[in-house]
Design a protein around this motif. Structure first.
Motif, short mmCIF file in Angstrom:
data_model
loop_
_atom_site.label_atom_id
_atom_site.label_comp_id
_atom_site.label_asym_id
_atom_site.label_seq_id
_atom_site.Cartn_x
_atom_site.Cartn_y
_atom_site.Cartn_z
N VAL A 116 -20.32 -36.61 -28.09
CA VAL A 116 -19.75 -35.17 -27.70
C VAL A 116 -20.85 -34.55 -28.71
O VAL A 116 -21.80 -35.37 -29.51
CB VAL A 116 -18.99 -34.85 -27.88
N HIS A 117 -21.32 -33.46 -28.89
CA HIS A 117 -22.41 -32.27 -30.14
C HIS A 117 -22.03 -30.65 -30.79
O HIS A 117 -20.70 -31.25 -31.65
CB HIS A 117 -24.07 -32.67 -29.07
N ILE A 118 -22.03 -30.43 -30.79
CA ILE A 118 -22.71 -28.73 -31.72
C ILE A 118 -21.18 -28.52 -31.00
O ILE A 118 -20.27 -28.56 -32.45
CB ILE A 118 -23.42 -27.99 -30.80
N PRO A 119 -20.41 -28.04 -30.04
CA PRO A 119 -19.52 -27.63 -30.19
C PRO A 119 -17.76 -28.40 -31.05
O PRO A 119 -17.50 -28.01 -31.57
CB PRO A 119 -18.81 -27.56 -28.81
N HIS A 120 -17.84 -29.58 -30.93
CA HIS A 120 -16.96 -30.86 -31.49
C HIS A 120 -17.61 -30.67 -32.75
O HIS A 120 -16.22 -30.68 -33.33
CB HIS A 120 -17.53 -31.98 -31.31
N THR A 176 -19.67 -28.07 -40.39
CA THR A 176 -20.44 -28.65 -39.37
C THR A 176 -21.50 -29.91 -39.50
O THR A 176 -21.32 -31.01 -39.41
CB THR A 176 -20.78 -27.81 -38.85
N MET A 177 -22.29 -29.25 -40.71
CA MET A 177 -23.27 -29.94 -41.21
C MET A 177 -22.73 -31.49 -41.63
O MET A 177 -23.23 -32.55 -41.36
CB MET A 177 -24.52 -29.66 -42.45
N LYS A 178 -21.65 -31.50 -41.91
CA LYS A 178 -21.08 -32.93 -42.60
C LYS A 178 -21.01 -33.54 -41.61
O LYS A 178 -21.06 -34.83 -41.16
CB LYS A 178 -20.06 -33.04 -43.07
N GLN A 179 -21.21 -33.34 -39.81
CA GLN A 179 -20.30 -34.69 -38.51
C GLN A 179 -22.10 -34.58 -38.38
O GLN A 179 -22.36 -34.26 -37.27
CB GLN A 179 -19.98 -33.76 -38.11
N GLN A 180 -22.96 -35.20 -38.63
CA GLN A 180 -24.23 -36.05 -38.24
C GLN A 180 -23.81 -37.01 -37.24
O GLN A 180 -24.83 -36.56 -36.45
CB GLN A 180 -25.13 -36.25 -39.59
N ARG A 181 -22.95 -37.63 -37.32
CA ARG A 181 -22.57 -38.60 -36.60
C ARG A 181 -22.99 -37.68 -34.94
O ARG A 181 -23.09 -38.24 -33.63
CB ARG A 181 -21.20 -39.19 -36.82
N LEU A 182 -22.42 -36.21 -35.08
CA LEU A 182 -21.70 -35.89 -33.94
C LEU A 182 -23.24 -35.09 -33.26
O LEU A 182 -23.33 -34.97 -32.22
CB LEU A 182 -21.06 -35.11 -33.39
N LEU A 183 -23.67 -34.77 -34.10
CA LEU A 183 -25.14 -33.80 -33.96
C LEU A 183 -26.08 -33.99 -32.96
O LEU A 183 -26.77 -33.93 -32.81
CB LEU A 183 -25.20 -32.73 -36.35
N ARG A 240 -30.90 -31.23 -28.66
CA ARG A 240 -31.80 -30.02 -29.80
C ARG A 240 -31.87 -30.46 -30.82
O ARG A 240 -30.38 -29.99 -31.12
CB ARG A 240 -31.60 -29.02 -28.99
N GLU A 241 -32.63 -30.24 -31.78
CA GLU A 241 -32.19 -30.18 -32.91
C GLU A 241 -32.20 -29.58 -33.89
O GLU A 241 -32.28 -28.47 -33.63
CB GLU A 241 -33.45 -30.86 -34.07
N VAL A 242 -30.99 -29.45 -34.43
CA VAL A 242 -29.90 -28.32 -35.18
C VAL A 242 -30.16 -28.61 -37.13
O VAL A 242 -30.44 -29.42 -37.48
CB VAL A 242 -28.87 -28.54 -35.27
#
Lengths: 423, 423
Positions: A284-288, A393-400, A405-407
């Motif tokens: 999963v990615h950004i929303p999670h 959010t930025m701590k969740q690099q595994r998800l990002l 698209r790069e965030v």
């Protein structure tokens, strides 16, 4: 760059349908088990379900204890307490988790640490822990989800709060995956409509995020020891996501409105299972990623249908609140997928002139209809909270890393700001 | 009658893509294995693939022997010989089958009988054997299919000829299922076009038969010990079948025509895997039941692309020859499914006036284009052979029980007679 050519797909065995939970003793006997620990939380225990499951297991010669001390949103402390219970009353030769993600994840940790040496902290994902891998096989874990949403029955991760560090992290290893998922829609009929709405949005986001995830073959070629359980969107996870969205389109609103509609409950249970089998491999990615700080920094919000001892933003709700904005941002990475997902989720919705609006509108209409709060403002956040949310959010690099698209921190800040009010 | 409410779904873990076969040593090390036996047949061994796989395993500390004595269409005698080899050169702590269904099924038998007591004959399905269930867990079996078709990597059965009784039977138990399927499309590029055509028709029939199988909830409610691996059509097997048919529509003709088209080969490998995951849980019915005597009673037919030491009707070919007629017969049990399957398999075909003709026409057009013989007459059978063929089919009651419409010897005889010539 050499492109990746390989994807992996893992899943528990599945037993699905009304009455499936009555047969767990038989299934455990097939694994050679004789003594099992049923792991659950006090709320689920109060329904009597876990004790009934333990009693039914005796028919097949399985001796079962019930541990009902799981903490909803488990912490390192709550997991250590559960582990102490298992050690003091064991040894067991199988575990049965009955409940939501908290019970299933707690059982995964018990299973890991009663079969392998070392302390919980060593196994936590880096940088919090050392990311130690279990050396020995784990015992069979049967996951019996009673909340249709989490997907924990399909995944190889367990998530927890480390109290001293005030951080949510987890343990991730293929051996954590349950051996068998027993999905019995009858267990979800008593779920309040607010819980159905929130946990249903978790299913929606599992399906949408894995479907729009960065594709597995866009990553650099990995060696086998570098492979991770979440390998990006692939032909198998796509299939589960699409089928899950079609079931949600058919039955989500009905399940919220008519909690005793057994067909709608069965469809939601199947949608949750399918979405779990998909995102459990794609990711999963950004929303999670955004959901971690939205839930973690809660002020005074108390949702309907949940125990009101303490303020909380339920997991599925916290995931959904920034989803419309997140998919506006990811649209351009894979436009056709975003449109197709919207068509599956909302087949009757008029096609907007701007195709990038299709999926956000489908989500907004659904969230409005089922009573999700109006954005992160609806659960108490203001523009002044955005920097702290972004930091979380930025701590969740595994998800990002799974975002198509790069965030950057700036992108996430924009998504939060535009999600303060949704309609 | 109380209707069944539960379905089950089991599958191996999957690693798919070019290069996947190079990583097996790593995957075996994850199971704690150190010494493995690679099981293959002389034809596949001659490609050098199995030895390369064994050599690559050494990189990850796995010591591997290659046994290349698998008999294509295994017999009780050939399985005993393979077992003797494994006992004389073992003990091993994992097995790796490289090849078609014959190699994978032989490895299943070796795995069963090196981990559990008793003779092969005790484990055979009744009435031939005693249907004994293994008491102890089996070792990890990695299945590496090199023929895109059989689905043996996904199933819980192994099929063999019992020479003395002149009967084809099998062993069926959930523990026979491989732990991991490694599907590497690069391994199929050397497959001759006649083999691609036949084995591709096996995929088509796996998908169509599981999709049209009697639905799981039309059976009487089973107790857990009565559950069988093939539980009838269900929402999970439907999904795999539909996706497989769409891949076949896209790439089957191309893969036959251009054997080195890597995209078509990858699609066929994925279609085979998907169809296997579907029928491995739902089951197959009339075309597969008819295939047993069509292959078993062969006279002098020698197909292109196969070793011509002895007459044979390849498995996929034998399955396909009566499929158009079989689906004409089953149409009325589930008309909408037959039509939808035809639409998926042949999206460009004109819709015939009689919807019952839709699926048979889609099949006939495909079979004609890829060079399948014109019916059972095309492989040497005449009307005079029909009684013996019917007798052979009626022995396959386990398969016929999955037919969506009840079958009798008369029905089967009609299907054979109308399948003597197809176009």
């Amino acid at each position: 760059m050499t492109e990746e050519t390989v994807f992996t797909y893992g899943a528990p065995q599945l037993k699905f349908g009304e009455g499936a939970a009555d047969e767990i003793g038989y299934d455990l006997a097939q694994y050679g088990a004789r003594r099992a620990l049923v792991v659950t939380d006090p709320g689920v225990a109060a329904t009597g379900g876990p004790q009934r499951i333990a009693d039914a297991m005796k028919t097949y010669g399985i001796d079962a204890d019930v541990f009902d001390g799981v903490h909803v949103e488990p912490t390192d402390a709550s997991m250590r307490a559960a582990l102490e219970h298992a050690r003091a009353n064991g040894p067991y030769d199988a575990y049965v988790a009955v409940g939501g993600g908290s019970s299933i994840d707690t059982a995964k940790a018990i299973n890991l640490l009663t079969t392998n040496d070392g302390d919980l902290s060593e196994y936590l994902n880096p940088p919090v822990g050392a990311g130690r891998a279990p050396e020995r096989p784990l015992l069979p874990l049967v996951a019996v989800p009673t909340t249709t949403g989490t997907g924990a029955e399909s995944t190889t991760v367990c998530v927890l709060d480390v109290l001293e560090l005030k951080v949510k992290t987890g343990i991730s290893h293929p051996r954590l995956r349950p051996a068998l998922a027993v999905v019995d829609p009858a267990l979800t009929v008593s779920q309040p409509s607010g819980v159905t709405a929130s946990s249903g949005m978790d299913i929606v986001c599992h399906a949408l995020e894995s479907y729009t995830a960065r594709p597995y073959d866009s990553y650099e070629r990995k060696s086998p020891e570098q492979r991770v359980p979440y390998c990006g969107a692939n032909p198998v996870s796509d299939m589960w996501a699409e089928r899950s969205l079609a079931l949600l389109a058919k039955s989500f609103r009905t399940a919220v409105r008519e909690g005793d509609n057994r067909q709608a409950r069965a469809d939601m249970a199947l949608a949750a299972t399918f979405a779990g089998l998909g995102f459990g491999n794609a990711g999963v990615h950004i929303p999670h990623a955004n959901a971690y700080p939205i839930a973690g920094q809660v002020k005074s919000f108390r949702p309907e249908g949940y125990p009101d001892e303490e303020p909380m933003v339920p997991h599925g709700m916290s995931v959904s609140l920034t989803a419309p904005e997140a998919f506006r941002f990811t649209y351009q990475a894979r436009p056709e997928r975003h449109v197709h997902a919207a068509e599956l989720l909302a087949p009757d919705l008029d096609r907007p002139n701007d195709p990038a609006e299709h999926l956000p509108r489908a989500l907004l209409s659904l969230m409005h209809d089922i009573g999700i709060p109006d954005g992160i403002g609806g659960v108490g956040y203001t523009e002044g909270d955005v920097p702290a949310l972004v930091e979380g959010t930025m701590k969740q690099q595994r998800l990002l890393a799974t975002s198509p698209r790069e965030v950057s921190a700036d992108v996430i800040a924009e998504i939060f700001k535009r999600s303060i009010a949704l309609w």
